[in-house]
Design a protein around this motif. Structure first.
Motif, PDB file in Angstrom:
ATOM      1  N   ILE A 141       0.832  -1.205   0.000  1.00 26.58           N
ATOM      2  CA  ILE A 141       0.000   0.000   0.000  1.00 26.58           C
ATOM      3  C   ILE A 141       0.868   1.258   0.000  1.00 26.58           C
ATOM      4  O   ILE A 141       0.586   2.223  -0.720  1.00 26.58           O
ATOM      5  N   PHE A 142       1.922   1.252   0.789  1.00 22.87           N
ATOM      6  CA  PHE A 142       2.802   2.420   0.848  1.00 22.87           C
ATOM      7  C   PHE A 142       3.491   2.665  -0.497  1.00 22.87           C
ATOM      8  O   PHE A 142       3.654   3.806  -0.925  1.00 22.87           O
ATOM      9  N   LYS A 143       3.865   1.583  -1.178  1.00 24.49           N
ATOM     10  CA  LYS A 143       4.458   1.727  -2.516  1.00 24.49           C
ATOM     11  C   LYS A 143       3.466   2.366  -3.476  1.00 24.49           C
ATOM     12  O   LYS A 143       3.830   3.262  -4.247  1.00 24.49           O
ATOM     13  N   LEU A 144       2.226   1.920  -3.434  1.00 27.98           N
ATOM     14  CA  LEU A 144       1.201   2.522  -4.299  1.00 27.98           C
ATOM     15  C   LEU A 144       1.018   4.002  -3.977  1.00 27.98           C
ATOM     16  O   LEU A 144       0.945   4.842  -4.879  1.00 27.98           O
ATOM     17  N   PHE A 145       0.923   4.307  -2.686  1.00 28.16           N
ATOM     18  CA  PHE A 145       0.726   5.693  -2.272  1.00 28.16           C
ATOM     19  C   PHE A 145       1.897   6.567  -2.707  1.00 28.16           C
ATOM     20  O   PHE A 145       1.706   7.634  -3.314  1.00 28.16           O
TER      21      PHE A 145
END
Length: 136
Positions: free
Chosen positions: A57-61
Motif C-alpha cells: 500500500i505504501f508503494k502505491l501511495f
C-alpha cells in the motif's frame, strides 16, 4: 486545448527517484529502518508484524504522490491520511520517528543531493498534518 490554458508540469519526482524500482527500494529501506532503529519502536508497534500488505500500500501511495501511476486512488480512493491514521496516537515523537526513518531511507536510496531535501520538506508537512496532539 486553449493556448492560454496553463497546464501544471508533471511531478518529476517519480522519475527522479527511479520509478517503480526506486520506490520499491525506498519502501524497503524505510521499513528496515523502522524495524531496526530504537527511536522507531513506537511507530513499528503500530503496524502488523507482517509488513507485506503495508509495504504494498505504501508503494502505491508513494508512487502516486511522487507523480507516478494513479493506482493508489484507483484501488483505495482518496488517501484521507488524517482519517486513516486516527486510530493511532501520532504526536511529535511519532512524527519525528517516521521522519527519521524516511530521511535515512532517502539518504540510502536516492543518490541526488537535492531531491532528498525537497522530499523531506514535503514529508514534514504531511507528517505534521497527521499529528493528533494539537490543541483544540
Amino acid at each position: 486545448m486553449n493556448p492560454t490554458t496553463i497546464v501544471p508540469p508533471a511531478n518529476p519526482h517519480y522519475r527522479q527517484i527511479g520509478g517503480e524500482a526506486g520506490i520499491g527500494r525506498l519502501v524497503e529501506a524505510f521499513y528496515r529502518l523502522m524495524d531496526t532503529l530504537p527511536q522507531a519502536a513506537s511507530i513499528r508497534a503500530m503496524h502488523e508484524p507482517d509488513l507485506a500488505m503495508t509495504k504494498r500500500i505504501f508503494k502505491l501511495f508513494l508512487s502516486e504522490w511522487l507523480g507516478g501511476p494513479r493506482e493508489y486512488s484507483a484501488q483505495r480512493g482518496h488517501p484521507r491520511l488524517r482519517q486513516r491514521h486516527m486510530p493511532f496516537h501520532i504526536g511529535l515523537a511519532e512524527r519525528d520517528a517516521w521522519l527519521l526513518c524516511m530521511s535515512g531511507a532517502l539518504q540510502e536510496v536516492v543518490p541526488d543531493a537535492v531531491l532528498p531535501e525537497q522530499l523531506m520538506q514535503a514529508f514534514f508537512k504531511t507528517a505534521d498534518f497527521i499529528r493528533q496532539d494539537r490543541p483544540s
